[in-house]
Design an enzyme around this catalytic site. Structure first.
Site, mmCIF file in Angstrom:
data_model
loop_
_atom_site.group_PDB
_atom_site.id
_atom_site.type_symbol
_atom_site.label_atom_id
_atom_site.label_comp_id
_atom_site.label_asym_id
_atom_site.label_seq_id
_atom_site.Cartn_x
_atom_site.Cartn_y
_atom_site.Cartn_z
ATOM 1 C CE LYS A 71 50.880 22.965 11.570
ATOM 2 N NZ LYS A 71 49.990 23.637 10.625
ATOM 3 C CG ASP A 107 49.520 27.472 10.748
ATOM 4 O OD1 ASP A 107 50.282 27.756 9.804
ATOM 5 O OD2 ASP A 107 49.483 26.335 11.271
#
Ligand code: NAP
Length: 291
Positions: A71, A107
């Site tokens: 990520k 997220d």
């Protein structure tokens, strides 16, 4: 599912991926809306990340999700990173817009949507303790500060990583709210528990039944909201919170909301959230429960 020459391809880059729910969620959603898309798992090791990112273009994929351990590092290989993902320092969704690769992070917004939706908690004005300093904690801490929390304490096992996150947040958000770091398991942590209104576990502890956070929940004040973002099981933390009558929330809602936002980036269609939730619960073998 029917695959033909026009089927659009999305997927997930990560390592390992065996337990990922994302292929189930997205393929069920594509079926529900009769979209000619397919979502595939790509086991990409760190050493192959750059070449895998180039393949998004060369294989004419619509985009990918990105998970552990890529990520943060993937940002270096993208053409553009959306401002909020840049602020978080992590990307979980890539869109291939006519050969230009754009990174997003869903997220953080997924976390807030679930906290406010399923959890019915507005974080504005809350004193927050956040366990963890990995990719999820980066996204969550940024959105919580943007939502106007009163203070933030980051707690992490590895001091260097925790302090790095605090340093990053202070650089980005200046004096928006007081932010400090406490080392996991230290006595000073216990004294702080009484003062907080929202406690978030964003570590991987709890993923396995033998995981134990070693937090004494008796030290929380009544009404402290407990959010564990682990989604594959009801963790010991949530069990203990329920036993003490503390309001609490698991991570399945966040998983579904972040997936729905990625879906919308790729398809420009509203995600069928209930279908995604039913699919996740079925895959996890759960009965309907409060997530
Ligand atoms: N619900 C959702 O939608 C969602 C989305 C993203 C992630 N998650 C979950 O969030 C968790 C973290 O994900 P991530 O992407 O942030 O992972 P990550 O970048 O690998 O970070 C892992 C974090 O957990 C801590 N940790 C791991 N094992 C520990 C232990 N035994 N004791 C104390 N701390 C420990 C690490 O501390 P150190 O720095 O000391 O190693 C680090 O802070 C995972 O459980 C993941 O499944 C859920």
């Amino acid at each position: 599912m029917k695959i033909d020459g026009k089927t659009k391809i999305v997927g997930i880059f990560g390592y390992p991926l065996a337990h990922s729910l994302s292929p189930h969620l997205h393929n069920a959603a594509f079926d529900e809306l009769a979209l000619d898309f397919v979502y595939l798992p790509f086991w990409v090791q760190s050493k192959n990340l750059e070449v895998a990112v180039r393949a998004i273009r060369s294989l004419n994929m619509v985009g990918v999700n990105v998970t552990i351990p890529h990520k943060e590092r993937i940002m270096a290989y993208l053409d553009e990173v959306a401002p909020d993902a840049r602020m978080m320092g992590a990307v979980n969704t890539v869109l291939n817009r006519k050969g230009k690769l754009i990174g997003y992070n869903t997220d953080g917004q997924g976390f807030i949507d679930s906290l406010e939706g399923e959890g019915e908690l507005n974080p504005n004005g809350k004193r927050v303790m956040l366990l963890g300093a990995g990719g999820a904690a980066r996204a969550i801490s940024s959105v919580l500060i943007q939502e106007g929390i009163a203070s933030l304490t980051i707690v992490n096992r590895t001091q260097r990583r925790g302090e790095e996150l605090v340093h990053h947040l202070k650089r980005i958000f200046k004096n928006r709210c007081p932010i400090d770091f406490l080392e996991f398991g230290k006595r000073n942590l216990e004294a702080r528990l009484r003062e907080i209104n929202l406690f978030v576990n964003a570590t991987s502890v709890g993923l396995n039944p033998e995981g134990d956070l070693l937090i004494n929940l008796d030290l929380f004040s009544p009404g402290t909201f407990i959010h564990d973002i682990v989604y594959n099981r009801k963790t010991e933390l949530l069990e203990a919170a329920e036993q003490r009558g503390l309001p609490c929330l698991g991570g399945l809602g966040m998983l579904i909301r972040q997936a729905a936002l990625s879906f919308e980036i790729w398809t420009h269609r509203k995600a069928p959230i209930q279908k995604m939730r039913d699919t996740a619960e079925k895959e996890l073998g759960m009965k309907k429960r409060r997530t």
